[in-house]
Motif scaffolding. Structure first.
Motif, PDB file in Angstrom:
ATOM      1  N   ALA A  18     -12.839  -1.137  21.175  1.00 24.93           N
ATOM      2  CA  ALA A  18     -13.627   0.098  22.162  1.00 24.93           C
ATOM      3  C   ALA A  18     -15.759   0.351  21.664  1.00 24.93           C
ATOM      4  N   LYS A  19     -15.545  -0.114  20.368  1.00 26.51           N
ATOM      5  CA  LYS A  19     -16.771   0.189  19.853  1.00 26.51           C
ATOM      6  C   LYS A  19     -18.219  -1.283  20.537  1.00 26.51           C
ATOM      7  N   GLY A  20     -16.800  -2.352  20.870  1.00 26.56           N
ATOM      8  CA  GLY A  20     -17.318  -3.668  21.716  1.00 26.56           C
ATOM      9  C   GLY A  20     -17.628  -4.412  20.866  1.00 26.56           C
ATOM     10  N   GLU A  21     -17.226  -3.961  19.723  1.00 26.11           N
ATOM     11  CA  GLU A  21     -17.840  -5.300  18.669  1.00 26.11           C
ATOM     12  C   GLU A  21     -16.593  -6.525  18.364  1.00 26.11           C
ATOM     13  N   SER A  22     -15.435  -6.302  18.797  1.00 25.34           N
ATOM     14  CA  SER A  22     -13.945  -7.419  19.205  1.00 25.34           C
ATOM     15  C   SER A  22     -13.435  -7.610  20.467  1.00 25.34           C
ATOM     16  N   LYS A  23     -13.644  -9.645  20.653  1.00 26.71           N
ATOM     17  CA  LYS A  23     -12.983  -8.900  21.599  1.00 26.71           C
ATOM     18  C   LYS A  23     -11.748  -9.706  22.040  1.00 26.71           C
ATOM     19  N   PRO A  24     -10.677  -8.586  22.649  1.00 22.93           N
ATOM     20  CA  PRO A  24      -9.311  -9.191  22.405  1.00 22.93           C
ATOM     21  C   PRO A  24      -9.191 -10.185  23.483  1.00 22.93           C
ATOM     22  N   ALA A  25      -7.753 -10.952  22.948  1.00 21.51           N
ATOM     23  CA  ALA A  25      -7.164 -11.871  23.606  1.00 21.51           C
ATOM     24  C   ALA A  25      -5.953 -10.881  24.895  1.00 21.51           C
ATOM     25  N   ILE A  26      -5.911 -10.821  25.289  1.00 19.95           N
ATOM     26  CA  ILE A  26      -5.270  -9.675  25.906  1.00 19.95           C
ATOM     27  C   ILE A  26      -3.904 -10.482  26.967  1.00 19.95           C
ATOM     28  N   LYS A  27      -2.477 -10.397  26.595  1.00 19.88           N
ATOM     29  CA  LYS A  27      -1.200 -11.020  27.386  1.00 19.88           C
ATOM     30  C   LYS A  27      -0.883 -10.100  27.875  1.00 19.88           C
ATOM     31  N   SER A  28      -0.856 -10.397  29.106  1.00 17.28           N
ATOM     32  CA  SER A  28      -0.209  -9.736  30.777  1.00 17.28           C
ATOM     33  C   SER A  28       0.972  -9.049  30.166  1.00 17.28           C
ATOM     34  N   ASN A  29       1.013  -8.165  31.200  1.00 16.36           N
ATOM     35  CA  ASN A  29       2.058  -6.972  30.736  1.00 16.36           C
ATOM     36  C   ASN A  29       2.685  -6.614  31.778  1.00 16.36           C
ATOM     37  N   LYS A  30       2.692  -7.149  33.493  1.00 12.99           N
ATOM     38  CA  LYS A  30       2.838  -7.357  34.271  1.00 12.99           C
ATOM     39  C   LYS A  30       4.504  -7.589  34.593  1.00 12.99           C
ATOM     40  N   LYS A  31       4.367  -6.605  34.553  1.00 11.53           N
ATOM     41  CA  LYS A  31       6.407  -6.328  35.343  1.00 11.53           C
ATOM     42  C   LYS A  31       6.815  -7.692  35.176  1.00 11.53           C
TER      43      LYS A  31
ATOM     44  N   PRO B  96      12.694   1.939  23.975  1.00 10.41           N
ATOM     45  CA  PRO B  96      11.359   2.081  25.495  1.00 10.41           C
ATOM     46  C   PRO B  96      11.141   0.855  25.910  1.00 10.41           C
ATOM     47  N   GLN B  97      10.537   0.215  26.169  1.00 11.92           N
ATOM     48  CA  GLN B  97      10.105  -0.537  27.502  1.00 11.92           C
ATOM     49  C   GLN B  97       9.121  -0.237  27.849  1.00 11.92           C
ATOM     50  N   VAL B  98       8.078  -0.882  27.172  1.00 13.01           N
ATOM     51  CA  VAL B  98       6.157  -0.317  26.294  1.00 13.01           C
ATOM     52  C   VAL B  98       5.439  -2.138  27.322  1.00 13.01           C
ATOM     53  N   GLU B  99       4.704  -1.075  28.675  1.00 13.05           N
ATOM     54  CA  GLU B  99       3.917  -1.544  29.024  1.00 13.05           C
ATOM     55  C   GLU B  99       1.943  -1.632  29.046  1.00 13.05           C
ATOM     56  N   ILE B 100       1.077  -2.202  28.887  1.00 14.19           N
ATOM     57  CA  ILE B 100       0.224  -2.359  28.507  1.00 14.19           C
ATOM     58  C   ILE B 100      -0.749  -2.355  29.541  1.00 14.19           C
ATOM     59  N   GLY B 101      -1.988  -1.301  30.283  1.00 19.79           N
ATOM     60  CA  GLY B 101      -2.845  -2.306  30.847  1.00 19.79           C
ATOM     61  C   GLY B 101      -4.125  -2.995  29.984  1.00 19.79           C
ATOM     62  N   ASP B 102      -4.797  -2.624  31.037  1.00 25.72           N
ATOM     63  CA  ASP B 102      -5.894  -3.780  30.327  1.00 25.72           C
ATOM     64  C   ASP B 102      -7.286  -2.813  29.262  1.00 25.72           C
ATOM     65  N   TYR B 103      -6.375  -3.343  27.852  1.00 20.83           N
ATOM     66  CA  TYR B 103      -7.274  -2.543  27.054  1.00 20.83           C
ATOM     67  C   TYR B 103      -8.692  -2.685  26.565  1.00 20.83           C
ATOM     68  N   SER B 104      -9.243  -3.898  26.620  1.00 22.21           N
ATOM     69  CA  SER B 104     -10.162  -4.519  26.819  1.00 22.21           C
ATOM     70  C   SER B 104     -11.112  -4.582  27.296  1.00 22.21           C
ATOM     71  N   LYS B 105     -10.908  -3.281  28.345  1.00 26.39           N
ATOM     72  CA  LYS B 105     -12.307  -2.405  28.559  1.00 26.39           C
ATOM     73  C   LYS B 105     -12.250  -1.118  28.498  1.00 26.39           C
ATOM     74  N   ILE B 106     -11.523  -0.210  27.516  1.00 26.18           N
ATOM     75  CA  ILE B 106     -12.013   0.441  26.626  1.00 26.18           C
ATOM     76  C   ILE B 106     -13.113   0.490  25.955  1.00 26.18           C
ATOM     77  N   ARG B 107     -13.727   1.632  26.255  1.00 29.45           N
ATOM     78  CA  ARG B 107     -15.274   1.083  25.769  1.00 29.45           C
ATOM     79  C   ARG B 107     -15.926   3.210  25.361  1.00 29.45           C
ATOM     80  N   ILE B 108     -16.373   3.430  24.007  1.00 30.27           N
ATOM     81  CA  ILE B 108     -16.713   4.569  23.960  1.00 30.27           C
ATOM     82  C   ILE B 108     -17.788   4.904  22.439  1.00 30.27           C
ATOM     83  N   ASP B 109     -19.221   6.103  23.577  1.00 31.26           N
ATOM     84  CA  ASP B 109     -19.967   5.624  22.249  1.00 31.26           C
ATOM     85  C   ASP B 109     -19.407   6.769  21.132  1.00 31.26           C
ATOM     86  N   GLN B 110     -20.247   6.264  19.596  1.00 27.62           N
ATOM     87  CA  GLN B 110     -19.634   7.363  19.177  1.00 27.62           C
ATOM     88  C   GLN B 110     -20.771   7.622  18.519  1.00 27.62           C
TER      89      GLN B 110
END
Length: 462
Positions: A429-442, A113-127
């Motif tokens: 998602a917990k705000g405990e880690s900052k990812p290095a975003i790799k572009s997946n734009k087409k 499969p061809q896989v593209e991921i959006g900006d997962y660094s903005k995922i935030r959820i309170d537990q």
């Protein structure tokens, strides 16, 4: 030699390959098939294994020898064709034999499969926080108390709820006796395994050596077709009544519970910690599911239909194994779920797609995050898998076999990478880690065909 391969255009991350083999292609397989047939055939005038190939071929027919060779021919030819075309597979191709003479096969090849991921660094959820109430602790203690209580016969009163009774029971459905059991012992409690809802309540008030007749309307969702939705006419005779004497909740009770408690206070503290951990584990699981749901919304994936079919087959197999462990047929297991076959099929397909999306999405994330796995981690995971298999009674594989199998090690490595990427995603998602975003734009789409391979529809073999 010429191996003719016609590749159709890619559709839905799948390609169709029409393959035709000539005599030179199948000759090695025919020869092996001949030797196998000759060794076991009884041909007049020849001892087993001594008949010439021409005789065996005339006696059984060339088509028979070809069919006998398929178990070896098809997988080897399939691998050769896929390599010739330079295809990157996601699963085993599906093979259809179109003709025997000449041999023509159709390969349906599911691509990665061809896989593209959006900006997962903005995922935030309170537990949600985990809390334990005193009533939850007391309920667990009451369970210990009940398990330690003794049962004593009583003969000066009638049946009450929570009593243990010994009864004879007869049940009629549509004037047919379907139940006839004697000296059945059960607890008169609707929540403790009485056969039908309302049965325990109807026992209340019966005296020893007395009989009571009553009716119960059975629920429509019961698995047994003979009685579901029917009216059962019961006749019950009580032979014995016992009541439970429960111990006093004190330090001596805690010591007798058998888990090393030295006081009631330490028992309550330990139970509270156990409940907290159980709730924490459940909360973590639910939180991870929420993170995956948000991550899934960021994924763009095209899954080959054949890959989905394989995953559906895998889920159905798991469900059937579960039914087998419960000593149930797949049909009875389906009835127990209270769902129609169509509903189950739709749910299974949805689950298969979700599992594949998550798997390939996390695999892509692991690549983006440059997650590494050491050989030591792979070895430890294999030991863990082997130990789990031993606990379930499976001893088919040895550690040496598993640890030296490159394909298996690669699979375990990918599994570890997927787990690590999920752990990283949860921290984000917990705000405990900052990812290095790799572009997946087409990105410019890479060909699924490896470089320096012929692309013509007819490929000449050496």
């Amino acid at each position: 030699m010429f191996l003719k391969i016609a590749q159709e255009a890619e559709v839905n991350r799948q390609v169709i390959l029409d393959v035709e083999l000539n005599d030179a292609d199948i000759e090695p397989y025919l020869n092996l098939s001949y030797k196998s047939v000759a060794a076991e055939a009884k041909i007049p005038g020849f001892r087993p294994g001594m008949a010439p190939r021409s005789v065996v071929e005339r006696y059984f027919g060339k088509e028979h020898l070809i069919r006998r060779s398929f178990n070896q021919l098809i997988p080897e030819i399939t691998d050769k064709v896929v390599n010739e075309q330079g295809l990157n597979l996601s699963a085993t191709p599906r093979v259809e034999v179109l003709e025997i003479l000449p041999v023509k096969i159709k390969l349906t090849v599911p691509l990665e499969p061809q896989v593209e991921i959006g900006d997962y660094s903005k995922i935030r959820i309170d537990q949600a926080n985990v809390n334990v109430t005193a009533s939850e602790v007391n309920e667990r203690i009451e369970g210990f108390r009940t398990s330690l209580g003794s049962w004593e016969p009583v003969d000066d009163r009638n049946v009450r709820l929570k009593d243990m009774v010994t009864i004879d029971v007869i049940g009629y459905v549509d004037n047919e006796k379907l139940i006839d059991q004697k000296n059945v012992t059960l607890v008169a409690d609707e929540g403790q395994g009485t056969p039908f809802k309302g049965f325990a309540t109807n026992l209340v008030g019966i005296s020893i050596n007395s009989q009571k007749d009553f009716d119960i309307q059975v629920e429509d969702d019961l698995a047994d077709d003979k009685i579901k939705g029917k009216l059962i006419k019961f006749s019950v005779t009580v032979h014995e009544i016992k009541e439970q004497n429960l111990p006093k909740v004190d330090d001596e009770f805690a010591k007798s519970a058998g888990d090393g408690y030295d006081s009631l206070s330490s028992m309550k503290k330990s139970i509270r910690q156990e409940i907290v951990q159980n709730k924490k584990d459940q909360s973590d699981k639910e939180y991870t599911d929420q993170v995956l749901d948000q991550f899934d919304q960021l994924l763009t994936i095209e899954l080959p239909p054949l890959l989905i079919d394989y995953e559906i087959d895998n889920l159905v197999s798991q469900r059937n194994n579960m039914a087998n462990q419960l000593n149930m047929s797949p049909d009875d297991y389906l009835k127990m779920s209270g769902k129609t076959q169509e509903e189950v099929d739709l749910e299974t397909r949805s689950s298969a797609i979700q599992r594949l999306r998550h798997s390939y999405g996390l695999e892509k994330l692991a690549s983006n995050l440059k997650i590494d796995v050491t050989p030591k981690e792979i070895d430890e995971k294999i030991r863990e898998i082997l130990e789990f298999q031993k606990q379930r009674g499976s001893t088919e594989q040895s550690y040496d076999d598993m640890i030296s199998n490159d394909v298996y090690r690669s699979s375990v490595e990918q599994s570890i990478k997927t787990s690590k990427s999920l752990e990283k995603l949860v921290l984000i998602a917990k705000g405990e880690s900052k990812p290095a975003i790799k572009s997946n734009k087409k990105p410019t789409r890479k060909s699924d065909q490896k470089p320096k391979k012929p692309t013509s529809k007819s490929i000449k073999k050496d």
